[in-house]
Design a protein around this motif. Structure first.
Motif, PDB file in Angstrom:
ATOM      1  N   VAL A 278      37.779 -10.719 110.195  1.00  0.00           N
ATOM      2  CA  VAL A 278      37.730 -11.490 108.888  1.00  0.00           C
ATOM      3  C   VAL A 278      37.043 -11.100 107.661  1.00  0.00           C
ATOM      4  O   VAL A 278      35.923 -10.717 108.071  1.00  0.00           O
ATOM      5  N   PRO A 279      37.021 -11.491 106.456  1.00  0.00           N
ATOM      6  CA  PRO A 279      36.223 -11.383 105.466  1.00  0.00           C
ATOM      7  C   PRO A 279      35.083 -12.148 105.800  1.00  0.00           C
ATOM      8  O   PRO A 279      35.150 -13.191 106.033  1.00  0.00           O
ATOM      9  N   TRP A 280      33.969 -11.454 105.594  1.00  0.00           N
ATOM     10  CA  TRP A 280      32.622 -12.320 105.923  1.00  0.00           C
ATOM     11  C   TRP A 280      31.652 -11.800 105.212  1.00  0.00           C
ATOM     12  O   TRP A 280      31.556 -10.669 104.479  1.00  0.00           O
ATOM     13  N   ILE A 281      30.587 -12.810 104.856  1.00  0.00           N
ATOM     14  CA  ILE A 281      29.413 -12.577 104.093  1.00  0.00           C
ATOM     15  C   ILE A 281      28.095 -12.711 105.302  1.00  0.00           C
ATOM     16  O   ILE A 281      28.211 -13.397 106.248  1.00  0.00           O
ATOM     17  N   ALA A 282      26.798 -12.314 104.808  1.00  0.00           N
ATOM     18  CA  ALA A 282      25.716 -12.564 105.714  1.00  0.00           C
ATOM     19  C   ALA A 282      24.471 -12.229 105.070  1.00  0.00           C
ATOM     20  O   ALA A 282      24.479 -11.629 103.824  1.00  0.00           O
ATOM     21  N   GLN A 283      23.517 -12.555 105.538  1.00  0.00           N
ATOM     22  CA  GLN A 283      22.020 -12.356 104.858  1.00  0.00           C
ATOM     23  C   GLN A 283      21.467 -11.309 105.964  1.00  0.00           C
ATOM     24  O   GLN A 283      21.315 -11.458 107.037  1.00  0.00           O
ATOM     25  N   ILE A 284      21.027 -10.225 105.157  1.00  0.00           N
ATOM     26  CA  ILE A 284      20.415  -8.972 106.012  1.00  0.00           C
ATOM     27  C   ILE A 284      19.222  -8.529 105.277  1.00  0.00           C
ATOM     28  O   ILE A 284      19.459  -8.333 104.072  1.00  0.00           O
ATOM     29  N   SER A 285      18.234  -8.200 105.574  1.00  0.00           N
ATOM     30  CA  SER A 285      17.169  -7.762 104.948  1.00  0.00           C
ATOM     31  C   SER A 285      17.257  -6.367 104.629  1.00  0.00           C
ATOM     32  O   SER A 285      18.089  -5.502 105.333  1.00  0.00           O
ATOM     33  N   VAL A 286      16.846  -5.731 103.593  1.00  0.00           N
ATOM     34  CA  VAL A 286      17.131  -4.686 102.979  1.00  0.00           C
ATOM     35  C   VAL A 286      16.687  -3.388 103.715  1.00  0.00           C
ATOM     36  O   VAL A 286      17.293  -2.385 103.843  1.00  0.00           O
ATOM     37  N   ASN A 287      15.695  -3.709 104.611  1.00  0.00           N
ATOM     38  CA  ASN A 287      14.983  -2.535 105.248  1.00  0.00           C
ATOM     39  C   ASN A 287      15.977  -2.190 106.590  1.00  0.00           C
ATOM     40  O   ASN A 287      15.804  -1.370 107.170  1.00  0.00           O
ATOM     41  N   LEU A 288      16.871  -3.131 106.904  1.00  0.00           N
ATOM     42  CA  LEU A 288      17.637  -2.930 108.017  1.00  0.00           C
ATOM     43  C   LEU A 288      19.083  -2.128 107.393  1.00  0.00           C
ATOM     44  O   LEU A 288      20.005  -2.035 108.370  1.00  0.00           O
ATOM     45  N   LEU A 289      19.424  -1.902 106.357  1.00  0.00           N
ATOM     46  CA  LEU A 289      20.621  -1.337 105.634  1.00  0.00           C
ATOM     47  C   LEU A 289      20.481  -0.110 105.295  1.00  0.00           C
ATOM     48  O   LEU A 289      21.217   0.639 104.704  1.00  0.00           O
TER      49      LEU A 289
END
Length: 510
Positions: A278-289
């Motif tokens: 499904v289309p989704w949004i989330a919060q992720i720290s930049v160091n994990l990307l």
């Protein structure tokens, strides 16, 4: 017993997504009770209106949760509710941080009959039972038999009854002008409803940023739901959307969705394998990307937008608030990786740190101009009660309004940073919002993604208009009309491009 779960409006803009806690507590309420849900952002009410609702529906217990910036508004609504004779119980991070305040023990009037401290998963059924039998206690604490704090493991996560919950107040299509709804109905049968709904796959964050309330409330030990629990909920939501000929998106409200990369990848793989995309949004720290495999799985599983707390371009600033794991030199790499997969970033910045100086908005914008276009948001450093930042400023005698949330004025500071005045910091925030969401900036952002599909560019355009409303008032039809007129160039360009494609399609079918 009739129960109302109420979330006050946030005083900034209409939320595009309801709060999870209401749905979670509804699922935990014993079935012999009827539960009503009102989100003040989706269904605005005055004090008189909510009192009338409580009387008309014979509500006997009202649960209220509010973030710090909503506290003053929540207390006013609670006073109106209690005047009807209904009992009010407060919960959530703010009340947990200042438990004496809603009970009238801190020099303020009493606003609550009871409070629930910490996570209320295990407390709520007991609160309901006590209220029903007339034995409501003042304070409920989530502790085990040994008096130690008991946090839900999430292993036995309750099943939220999405199939039967009334969601009309959260239907974003229903909030569009009538003419737009009519056009959508003519063009498609899959947009009769549009919901962006909250879901959690885990709780907790180990980072402990100085200004953040998350670690203090949820703890630094991460707890996860099982993959199958998450996927089963996604399937139920998809089925509801299909039955209503609607569309939905999911916001994973985890404090840091990818904090455990191995587990996140496992969940995303299962979502793909089990047709739970499904289309989704989330919060992720930049160091994990930085992980390419993670980014690929995110795109394949439906990721559309990622909220990233960048906070500052200054590494010294980040160190001063215990967020040195953010490396400004790495920002562009992460954002490029997302954009190349059609995933856009909501980038959060905080002005008013001790290392900030006048001109921070312009300097930030200069760096952002080298990034893929996104949805920047700007705020001022706010010392929330019980955070390390609050304690540091209080000890140093720098808090000029120790209870700033009771006299809340949006986008204003409650202390003076070391290298910039309050007025200057507030002006920097205004300049940042004005610059980032000017018609010129929006046109340039769309130009930089001109190779992307029309539908994707249209979503980015309207998302930018919506995010602008976090700072600038645009609630009325007139304000929206003026805003669209100022941004008429991309609107006309979209219409022209759509007309050309439609004509080509017709000729192709002739």
């Amino acid at each position: 017993m009739n129960i109302l779960l109420y979330s006050p409006d946030n005083g900034v803009t209409r939320n595009f997504m309801p709060h999870l806690w209401m749905f979670l507590l509804k699922s935990l309420t014993p079935p012999e009770h009827e539960v009503f849900l009102i989100d003040g952002n989706a269904q605005p009410m005055t004090e008189n209106e909510i009192a009338h609702f409580v009387r008309a529906h014979n509500i006997r217990l009202v649960g209220i949760s509010a973030m710090t910036r909503m506290a003053a508004r929540a207390y006013k609504m609670a006073d109106a509710i209690r005047a009807t004779g209904a009992k009010v119980v407060f919960g959530g991070p703010h009340v947990t941080e200042v438990p004496d305040e809603p009970l009238g023990r801190a020099g303020e009037p009493r606003h609550a009959d009871a409070i629930a401290l910490g996570e209320a998963d295990y407390l709520w059924p007991q609160i309901v039972d006590d209220a029903a039998t007339g034995n409501l206690k003042e304070i409920y604490r989530p502790v085990d038999a040994n008096g130690k704090e008991a946090k839900p493991t999430l292993a036995d996560y309750p099943e939220i009854p999405w199939e039967t919950i009334r969601l009309e107040q959260f239907n974003l299509v229903g909030k569009l002008p009538r003419v737009v709804r009519a056009l959508l109905k003519r063009r498609t049968k899959s947009w009769e409803t549009l919901y962006v709904l909250p879901m959690e796959s885990g709780r907790g964050c180990p980072y402990g940023c100085e200004f953040c309330t998350v670690t203090g409330f949820f703890g630094d030990v991460i707890r996860f739901r099982s993959n199958q629990s998450v996927i089963a909920e996604l399937h139920r939501l998809k089925q509801r959307a299909q039955s209503e000929r609607g569309t939905l998106g999911i916001f994973f409200v985890d404090d840091n969705f990818a904090i455990n990369l191995r587990r996140t990848k496992s969940l995303l793989r299962d979502m793909i394998a089990e047709n739970a995309v499904v289309p989704w949004i989330a919060q992720i720290s930049v160091n994990l990307l930085k992980d390419e495999e993670l980014l690929d799985l995110m795109a394949a599983s439906g990721a559309r937008c990622i909220f990233i707390g960048l906070e500052s371009m200054d590494a010294d600033n980040l160190r001063s608030v215990q967020k040195s794991f953010n490396k400004p030199a790495d920002y562009k790499f992460a954002l490029d990786g997302l954009a190349s997969r059609g995933i856009y970033a909501i980038t959060s910045f905080i002005f008013g740190m001790d290392g900030d100086t006048p001109g921070v908005a312009k300097r930030t914008a200069g760096v952002m101009d080298t990034w893929p276009p996104g949805l920047p948001v700007f705020s001022l450093l706010t010392p929330f009660p019980s955070t390390p930042l609050y304690q540091r400023l209080l000890k140093a005698g720098r808090l000029e309004r120790p209870k700033h949330w009771l006299d809340s004025s949006l986008f204003t500071m409650s202390f003076t940073p070391e290298n910039i005045t309050q007025a200057q910091a507030e002006a920097e925030v205004r300049e940042a919002w004005t610059r980032a969401y000017s018609p010129k900036a929006t046109t340039e952002a769309l130009r930089r993604i001109s190779d992307r599909p029309l539908s994707e560019r249209a979503v980015v355009f309207f998302a930018r208009l919506a995010f602008r409303g976090i700072y600038f008032p645009q609630m009325t039809v007139r304000q929206w009309v003026v805003l669209l007129l100022k941004n008429r160039r991309p609107v006309l360009s979209f219409c022209y491009e759509a007309a050309i494609r439609n004509r080509m399609r017709r000729f192709g079918n002739a």
